[in-house]
Design a protein around this motif. Sequence first.
Motif, PDB file in Angstrom:
ATOM      1  N   LEU A 112      35.508  -4.425  73.090  1.00  0.00           N
ATOM      2  CA  LEU A 112      34.272  -4.488  72.804  1.00  0.00           C
ATOM      3  C   LEU A 112      34.090  -3.497  71.457  1.00  0.00           C
ATOM      4  CD1 LEU A 112      31.104  -5.174  72.956  1.00  0.00           C
ATOM      5  CD2 LEU A 112      30.916  -3.305  74.677  1.00  0.00           C
ATOM      6  N   HIS A 113      34.749  -2.379  71.307  1.00  0.00           N
ATOM      7  CA  HIS A 113      34.496  -1.419  70.189  1.00  0.00           C
ATOM      8  C   HIS A 113      35.344  -2.298  68.992  1.00  0.00           C
ATOM      9  CE1 HIS A 113      34.861   1.511  67.138  1.00  0.00           C
ATOM     10  NE2 HIS A 113      36.304   1.747  67.367  1.00  0.00           N
ATOM     11  N   ILE A 114      36.295  -3.065  69.170  1.00  0.00           N
ATOM     12  CA  ILE A 114      36.931  -3.854  68.262  1.00  0.00           C
ATOM     13  C   ILE A 114      35.949  -5.021  67.584  1.00  0.00           C
ATOM     14  CG2 ILE A 114      38.976  -5.625  67.540  1.00  0.00           C
ATOM     15  CD1 ILE A 114      39.609  -2.587  67.811  1.00  0.00           C
ATOM     16  N   GLU A 115      35.256  -5.842  68.745  1.00  0.00           N
ATOM     17  CA  GLU A 115      34.533  -6.687  68.246  1.00  0.00           C
ATOM     18  C   GLU A 115      33.157  -6.218  67.446  1.00  0.00           C
ATOM     19  OE1 GLU A 115      31.186  -9.885  70.395  1.00  0.00           O
ATOM     20  OE2 GLU A 115      32.787  -8.910  71.612  1.00  0.00           O
ATOM     21  N   THR A 116      32.678  -5.174  67.739  1.00  0.00           N
ATOM     22  CA  THR A 116      31.724  -4.564  67.285  1.00  0.00           C
ATOM     23  C   THR A 116      32.086  -4.371  65.630  1.00  0.00           C
ATOM     24  OG1 THR A 116      30.944  -3.520  69.089  1.00  0.00           O
ATOM     25  CG2 THR A 116      30.032  -2.570  67.032  1.00  0.00           C
ATOM     26  N   MET A 117      33.137  -3.671  65.323  1.00  0.00           N
ATOM     27  CA  MET A 117      33.792  -3.630  64.075  1.00  0.00           C
ATOM     28  C   MET A 117      33.981  -4.937  63.197  1.00  0.00           C
ATOM     29  SD  MET A 117      36.283  -0.181  64.554  1.00  0.00           S
ATOM     30  CE  MET A 117      36.353  -0.178  62.866  1.00  0.00           C
ATOM     31  N   LEU A 118      34.510  -5.785  64.069  1.00  0.00           N
ATOM     32  CA  LEU A 118      34.562  -7.021  63.302  1.00  0.00           C
ATOM     33  C   LEU A 118      33.328  -7.523  62.760  1.00  0.00           C
ATOM     34  CD1 LEU A 118      37.407  -8.654  65.486  1.00  0.00           C
ATOM     35  CD2 LEU A 118      37.605  -7.920  63.067  1.00  0.00           C
ATOM     36  N   ARG A 119      32.248  -7.573  63.612  1.00  0.00           N
ATOM     37  CA  ARG A 119      31.112  -7.926  63.307  1.00  0.00           C
ATOM     38  C   ARG A 119      30.468  -7.358  62.086  1.00  0.00           C
ATOM     39  NH1 ARG A 119      29.732 -12.112  66.675  1.00  0.00           N
ATOM     40  NH2 ARG A 119      30.445 -12.446  68.801  1.00  0.00           N
ATOM     41  N   PHE A 120      30.743  -5.965  62.188  1.00  0.00           N
ATOM     42  CA  PHE A 120      30.241  -5.519  60.861  1.00  0.00           C
ATOM     43  C   PHE A 120      30.944  -5.677  59.817  1.00  0.00           C
ATOM     44  CE2 PHE A 120      28.634  -1.762  63.611  1.00  0.00           C
ATOM     45  CZ  PHE A 120      27.360  -1.718  63.040  1.00  0.00           C
ATOM     46  N   ALA A 121      32.060  -6.021  59.740  1.00  0.00           N
ATOM     47  CA  ALA A 121      33.142  -6.725  58.639  1.00  0.00           C
ATOM     48  C   ALA A 121      32.560  -7.790  58.203  1.00  0.00           C
ATOM     49  CB  ALA A 121      34.543  -6.791  59.038  1.00  0.00           C
ATOM     50  N   GLU A 122      32.192  -8.704  59.258  1.00  0.00           N
ATOM     51  CA  GLU A 122      31.586 -10.107  58.834  1.00  0.00           C
ATOM     52  C   GLU A 122      30.053  -9.597  57.717  1.00  0.00           C
ATOM     53  OE1 GLU A 122      30.497 -12.415  62.091  1.00  0.00           O
ATOM     54  OE2 GLU A 122      32.763 -12.694  62.622  1.00  0.00           O
ATOM     55  N   GLU A 123      29.277  -8.871  58.294  1.00  0.00           N
ATOM     56  CA  GLU A 123      28.053  -8.592  57.943  1.00  0.00           C
ATOM     57  C   GLU A 123      28.350  -8.053  56.470  1.00  0.00           C
ATOM     58  OE1 GLU A 123      24.265  -5.550  58.582  1.00  0.00           O
ATOM     59  OE2 GLU A 123      25.759  -5.993  60.162  1.00  0.00           O
ATOM     60  N   HIS A 124      29.486  -7.233  56.065  1.00  0.00           N
ATOM     61  CA  HIS A 124      29.556  -6.580  54.746  1.00  0.00           C
ATOM     62  C   HIS A 124      30.515  -7.120  54.110  1.00  0.00           C
ATOM     63  CE1 HIS A 124      26.522  -3.344  55.748  1.00  0.00           C
ATOM     64  NE2 HIS A 124      26.897  -3.492  56.868  1.00  0.00           N
ATOM     65  N   GLN A 125      31.176  -8.670  54.427  1.00  0.00           N
ATOM     66  CA  GLN A 125      32.197  -9.323  53.907  1.00  0.00           C
ATOM     67  C   GLN A 125      32.162  -8.891  52.396  1.00  0.00           C
ATOM     68  OE1 GLN A 125      34.513 -12.004  55.754  1.00  0.00           O
ATOM     69  NE2 GLN A 125      34.818 -13.353  53.858  1.00  0.00           N
ATOM     70  N   SER A 126      30.901  -9.488  51.985  1.00  0.00           N
ATOM     71  CA  SER A 126      30.930  -9.443  50.180  1.00  0.00           C
ATOM     72  C   SER A 126      31.065  -8.155  49.417  1.00  0.00           C
ATOM     73  CB  SER A 126      29.301  -9.820  49.778  1.00  0.00           C
ATOM     74  OG  SER A 126      28.378  -8.918  50.481  1.00  0.00           O
ATOM     75  N   ALA A 127      31.070  -7.007  50.313  1.00  0.00           N
ATOM     76  CA  ALA A 127      31.322  -5.776  49.703  1.00  0.00           C
ATOM     77  C   ALA A 127      32.594  -5.397  49.795  1.00  0.00           C
ATOM     78  CB  ALA A 127      30.403  -4.509  50.651  1.00  0.00           C
ATOM     79  N   LEU A 128      33.575  -6.217  50.659  1.00  0.00           N
ATOM     80  CA  LEU A 128      34.846  -5.850  50.857  1.00  0.00           C
ATOM     81  C   LEU A 128      35.762  -6.562  49.705  1.00  0.00           C
ATOM     82  CD1 LEU A 128      35.037  -6.003  54.830  1.00  0.00           C
ATOM     83  CD2 LEU A 128      34.712  -4.083  53.458  1.00  0.00           C
ATOM     84  N   GLY A 129      36.936  -5.619  49.066  1.00  0.00           N
ATOM     85  CA  GLY A 129      37.799  -6.287  48.211  1.00  0.00           C
ATOM     86  C   GLY A 129      38.794  -6.972  48.935  1.00  0.00           C
ATOM     87  N   SER A 130      39.298  -6.385  49.997  1.00  0.00           N
ATOM     88  CA  SER A 130      40.399  -7.348  50.978  1.00  0.00           C
ATOM     89  C   SER A 130      39.839  -7.275  52.349  1.00  0.00           C
ATOM     90  CB  SER A 130      41.743  -6.412  50.631  1.00  0.00           C
ATOM     91  OG  SER A 130      42.102  -6.144  49.173  1.00  0.00           O
TER      92      SER A 130
END
Length: 209
Positions: A45-63
Amino acid sequence: MENYLSHAWQQLASRYTSDQALITGLWKELEKAYAGKSRHYHNLLHIETMLRFAEEHQSALGSPHLVRFAIFYHDAVYRSTRSDNEEKSAQLAFARLQELGLSLAEADIVVEMILATKTHESHGNPDVDYLLDFDLAILGASWDAYLQYSQQIRKEYSLYPDFLYNKGRQKVLRHFLDKDSIFQTAPFKANLEGQARHNLEKELQLLST
């Protein structure tokens, strides 16, 4: 949850290899690690939560793909009695990502990201700062959600009696409260910093009673 996670892993790993047996095998290894009986918070569940944050902020991520690999592996090795979990998780990630076909440079970046979760200090790489904020976002959740998280952490350290656990936990909480900012990125500072400090101070009070 597991469908979301297995699909996310399949999509991510398929960018680097077409070997379905390898992709499935590595997912099963991760799934088994995070589903351990002693994992009350550091679980799937912790991994899923973090992945959803990564989706939400994808445009801010370089890689974004490397950030996702770091999420999947950052707690792959977790023992509450050890102090080298991040190093062991990074070593596992380094080996597995090369099997998948990532370059040495890409695997090194993921290792750097995972090792950064040991101290949660500000980093020169914005992707690392976002990863750290995804990892600590629970600190800025509602008090009820935070309280549940703190109880789950206590279960992971159930081997230790209260007088030892409380002393160590208080040290961790004060470490975060002593920082100029718990979070590294502008969105997380704006949205979660105040609540996180409220939660940490409230838990400190509970541990002191």
